[in-house]
Scaffold this motif. Structure first.
Motif, mmCIF file in Angstrom:
data_model
loop_
_atom_site.group_PDB
_atom_site.id
_atom_site.type_symbol
_atom_site.label_atom_id
_atom_site.label_comp_id
_atom_site.label_asym_id
_atom_site.label_seq_id
_atom_site.Cartn_x
_atom_site.Cartn_y
_atom_site.Cartn_z
ATOM 1 N N TRP A 1 0.848 -1.199 0.000
ATOM 2 C CA TRP A 1 0.000 0.000 0.000
ATOM 3 C C TRP A 1 0.883 1.248 0.000
ATOM 4 O O TRP A 1 1.692 1.400 0.912
ATOM 5 C CB TRP A 1 -0.942 0.053 1.205
ATOM 6 C CG TRP A 1 -1.767 1.311 1.168
ATOM 7 C CD1 TRP A 1 -1.523 2.469 1.852
ATOM 8 C CD2 TRP A 1 -2.930 1.545 0.380
ATOM 9 N NE1 TRP A 1 -2.457 3.413 1.549
ATOM 10 C CE2 TRP A 1 -3.344 2.879 0.628
ATOM 11 C CE3 TRP A 1 -3.663 0.786 -0.518
ATOM 12 C CZ2 TRP A 1 -4.456 3.450 0.018
ATOM 13 C CZ3 TRP A 1 -4.773 1.343 -1.118
ATOM 14 C CH2 TRP A 1 -5.155 2.655 -0.849
ATOM 15 N N PRO A 2 0.686 2.122 -1.006
ATOM 16 C CA PRO A 2 -0.153 1.898 -2.184
ATOM 17 C C PRO A 2 0.320 0.671 -2.957
ATOM 18 O O PRO A 2 1.499 0.311 -2.914
ATOM 19 C CB PRO A 2 0.021 3.175 -2.993
ATOM 20 C CG PRO A 2 0.480 4.215 -2.009
ATOM 21 C CD PRO A 2 1.302 3.466 -1.015
ATOM 22 N N ALA A 3 -0.616 0.047 -3.678
ATOM 23 C CA ALA A 3 -0.309 -1.190 -4.390
ATOM 24 C C ALA A 3 0.845 -0.984 -5.359
ATOM 25 O O ALA A 3 0.978 0.071 -5.972
ATOM 26 C CB ALA A 3 -1.551 -1.689 -5.130
ATOM 27 N N ALA A 4 1.680 -2.027 -5.470
ATOM 28 C CA ALA A 4 2.878 -1.947 -6.304
ATOM 29 C C ALA A 4 2.882 -3.106 -7.298
ATOM 30 O O ALA A 4 1.833 -3.622 -7.677
ATOM 31 C CB ALA A 4 4.117 -1.964 -5.416
ATOM 32 N N ASP A 5 4.067 -3.547 -7.717
ATOM 33 C CA ASP A 5 4.186 -4.630 -8.686
ATOM 34 C C ASP A 5 3.633 -5.935 -8.117
ATOM 35 O O ASP A 5 3.628 -6.132 -6.887
ATOM 36 C CB ASP A 5 5.653 -4.831 -9.069
ATOM 37 C CG ASP A 5 6.236 -3.622 -9.801
ATOM 38 O OD1 ASP A 5 5.455 -2.888 -10.427
ATOM 39 O OD2 ASP A 5 7.465 -3.424 -9.720
ATOM 40 N N PRO A 6 3.171 -6.843 -8.974
ATOM 41 C CA PRO A 6 2.668 -8.142 -8.488
ATOM 42 C C PRO A 6 3.703 -8.862 -7.633
ATOM 43 O O PRO A 6 4.913 -8.767 -7.867
ATOM 44 C CB PRO A 6 2.372 -8.910 -9.779
ATOM 45 C CG PRO A 6 2.118 -7.852 -10.804
ATOM 46 C CD PRO A 6 3.048 -6.718 -10.442
ATOM 47 N N ILE A 7 3.210 -9.587 -6.632
ATOM 48 C CA ILE A 7 4.077 -10.293 -5.687
ATOM 49 C C ILE A 7 3.772 -11.784 -5.752
ATOM 50 O O ILE A 7 2.622 -12.196 -5.623
ATOM 51 C CB ILE A 7 3.832 -9.786 -4.246
ATOM 52 C CG1 ILE A 7 4.150 -8.290 -4.133
ATOM 53 C CG2 ILE A 7 4.649 -10.596 -3.245
ATOM 54 C CD1 ILE A 7 3.719 -7.681 -2.817
ATOM 55 N N ASP A 8 4.809 -12.592 -5.977
ATOM 56 C CA ASP A 8 4.676 -14.044 -5.921
ATOM 57 C C ASP A 8 4.871 -14.491 -4.479
ATOM 58 O O ASP A 8 5.855 -14.116 -3.826
ATOM 59 C CB ASP A 8 5.708 -14.718 -6.827
ATOM 60 C CG ASP A 8 5.411 -14.502 -8.303
ATOM 61 O OD1 ASP A 8 4.215 -14.479 -8.669
ATOM 62 O OD2 ASP A 8 6.370 -14.341 -9.081
ATOM 63 N N TRP A 9 3.931 -15.290 -3.998
ATOM 64 C CA TRP A 9 3.954 -15.787 -2.618
ATOM 65 C C TRP A 9 4.170 -17.294 -2.634
ATOM 66 O O TRP A 9 3.590 -17.970 -3.468
ATOM 67 C CB TRP A 9 2.623 -15.453 -1.939
ATOM 68 C CG TRP A 9 2.612 -15.707 -0.468
ATOM 69 C CD1 TRP A 9 2.153 -16.831 0.182
ATOM 70 C CD2 TRP A 9 3.077 -14.818 0.556
ATOM 71 N NE1 TRP A 9 2.309 -16.704 1.533
ATOM 72 C CE2 TRP A 9 2.877 -15.477 1.786
ATOM 73 C CE3 TRP A 9 3.653 -13.551 0.542
ATOM 74 C CZ2 TRP A 9 3.220 -14.889 3.001
ATOM 75 C CZ3 TRP A 9 4.000 -12.974 1.748
ATOM 76 C CH2 TRP A 9 3.775 -13.636 2.956
ATOM 77 N N PRO A 10 4.999 -17.802 -1.705
ATOM 78 C CA PRO A 10 5.693 -17.085 -0.631
ATOM 79 C C PRO A 10 6.888 -16.294 -1.148
ATOM 80 O O PRO A 10 7.425 -16.580 -2.215
ATOM 81 C CB PRO A 10 6.147 -18.212 0.297
ATOM 82 C CG PRO A 10 6.281 -19.411 -0.588
ATOM 83 C CD PRO A 10 5.203 -19.276 -1.621
ATOM 84 N N LEU A 11 7.285 -15.296 -0.363
ATOM 85 C CA LEU A 11 8.457 -14.506 -0.717
ATOM 86 C C LEU A 11 9.706 -15.388 -0.657
ATOM 87 O O LEU A 11 9.735 -16.390 0.064
ATOM 88 C CB LEU A 11 8.596 -13.318 0.231
ATOM 89 C CG LEU A 11 7.444 -12.300 0.216
ATOM 90 C CD1 LEU A 11 7.732 -11.161 1.175
ATOM 91 C CD2 LEU A 11 7.190 -11.768 -1.176
ATOM 92 N N PRO A 12 10.761 -15.035 -1.380
ATOM 93 C CA PRO A 12 11.939 -15.914 -1.463
ATOM 94 C C PRO A 12 12.736 -16.047 -0.175
ATOM 95 O O PRO A 12 13.541 -16.973 -0.043
ATOM 96 C CB PRO A 12 12.790 -15.270 -2.566
ATOM 97 C CG PRO A 12 12.319 -13.861 -2.660
ATOM 98 C CD PRO A 12 10.871 -13.886 -2.303
ATOM 99 N N LEU A 13 12.526 -15.147 0.772
ATOM 100 C CA LEU A 13 13.301 -15.196 2.017
ATOM 101 C C LEU A 13 12.373 -14.937 3.191
ATOM 102 O O LEU A 13 11.536 -14.036 3.146
ATOM 103 C CB LEU A 13 14.416 -14.155 1.989
ATOM 104 C CG LEU A 13 15.403 -14.147 3.156
ATOM 105 C CD1 LEU A 13 16.189 -15.450 3.189
ATOM 106 C CD2 LEU A 13 16.360 -12.955 3.051
#
Length: 245
Positions: free
Chosen positions: A210-222
C-alpha cells in the motif's frame, strides 16, 4: 469500552470476531491457542484462548454485517494460502484488499486491550477508514513472510502496535502476524497535499502493498526470522520520508 460504533458512531453495538471463523481452515489446530500481543519488546501478553473465538463489542450491526463483512469476503479466496505459505500471487487488486483487511483487523485488535493501548490509534483514523474503506494517503503497507511455527514456542499470531506522537500529530506502526503472513501498516503524521510518502525499499523478505505496487509471488523468497519481529515492528524512530507529487 466504546458506547457507539468506533467507525460510524451508530448504535446498538454488536460483537465482531477479530479474526473470521472461516480462517480456521488455514490454521494448525494443535497450535490454535497461542497468541501474543506486544506493545514493547519487554511487554508481552500471552493469550491462551482460541484465536477464532476472540470478539470485541465496538461496532454497530450495519457496519459489522455490511461493509466489514464484504471486506472479509473479499480476501477469503486467497488469505488462507498466504497464512499457510502456499503458492499465490498478489496482484494490484489483492494488495489493496490485503492492506485494507489488515488495517481493519489491526483496528479491532486494539480493542482487545485497555484504554492506553486503544489511544495509540486516534478516532480520526477510524473515521477516515470508514469514509474511504481503505488505508489513507498518510499510510504505507508492507507484507513479509515468516516460516509457519513448528511448535508452541513461536506464537501462531502476534500483534504489535507502537505510537510515535510528534508536534505534527499522531503517528503509529501496527504489525500483524498470522502463520506465515506478516502485514504492517505505517501511519505518519498528516502532511500537505503537495507531498506523498516515499515507498519503502523492497527486500526478498519484505514487499510493499500500500499503495499497491508490482505483483508479488507468494511465498516470498526469504523468510524473516521470528526473533526479528520486534526489530521490524517496534523501531526506535519512524523513519519515513516525504516526496513531492
Amino acid at each position: 469500552m466504546a458506547r457507539t460504533c468506533v467507525f460510524c458512531g451508530g448504535t446498538p453495538l454488536t460483537k465482531e470476531h477479530v479474526l473470521p471463523r472461516w480462517l480456521r481452515t488455514a490454521l494448525d489446530p494443535a497450535m490454535e491457542r497461542a497468541r501474543y500481543i506486544r506493545f514493547a519488546s519487554s511487554s508481552i501478553h500471552v493469550h491462551e484462548a482460541p484465536l477464532m473465538n476472540e470478539q470485541v463489542r465496538v461496532v454497530c450491526a450495519p457496519c459489522n454485517n455490511g461493509w466489514m463483512n464484504d471486506l472479509e469476503e473479499s480476501v477469503r479466496h486467497f488469505l488462507p494460502a498466504l497464512i499457510r505459505g502456499t503458492a499465490a500471487q498478489l496482484d494490484h487488486v489483492r494488495q489493496v484488499r490485503l492492506a485494507t483487511w489488515s488495517l481493519k483487523t489491526m483496528l479491532m485488535y486494539q480493542h482487545t486491550h485497555g484504554r492506553e493501548a486503544q489511544s495509540l490509534i486516534p478516532a480520526m483514523d477510524y473515521a477516515a477508514f470508514f469514509a474511504d474503506r481503505r488505508p489513507s494517503r498518510f499510510m504505507l503497507g508492507r507484507v513479509a513472510f515468516m516460516n509457519y511455527p513448528s511448535d508452541d514456542s513461536v506464537p501462531l499470531a502476534d500483534t504489535l502496535c507502537q505510537g510515535y506522537g510528534s508536534a505534527e500529530g499522531a503517528a503509529w506502526i501496527s504489525t500483524l502476524k498470522i502463520g506465515c503472513l506478516v502485514t504492517q501498516i505505517v501511519r505518519v503524521a498528516d502532511f500537505d497535499e503537495q507531498w506523498k510518502i516515499q515507498p519503502f525499499e523492497s527486500f526478498p523478505s519484505l514487499r510493499h502493498v500500500w499503495p499497491a505496487a508490482d505483483p508479488i509471488d507468494w511465498p516470498l523468497p526469504l523468510a524473516i526470522p521470528h526473533e526479528h519481529m520486534s526489530d521490524l515492528a517496534l523501531p526506535d524512530t519512524l523513519d519515513v520520508r516525504l516526496m513531492s507529487r
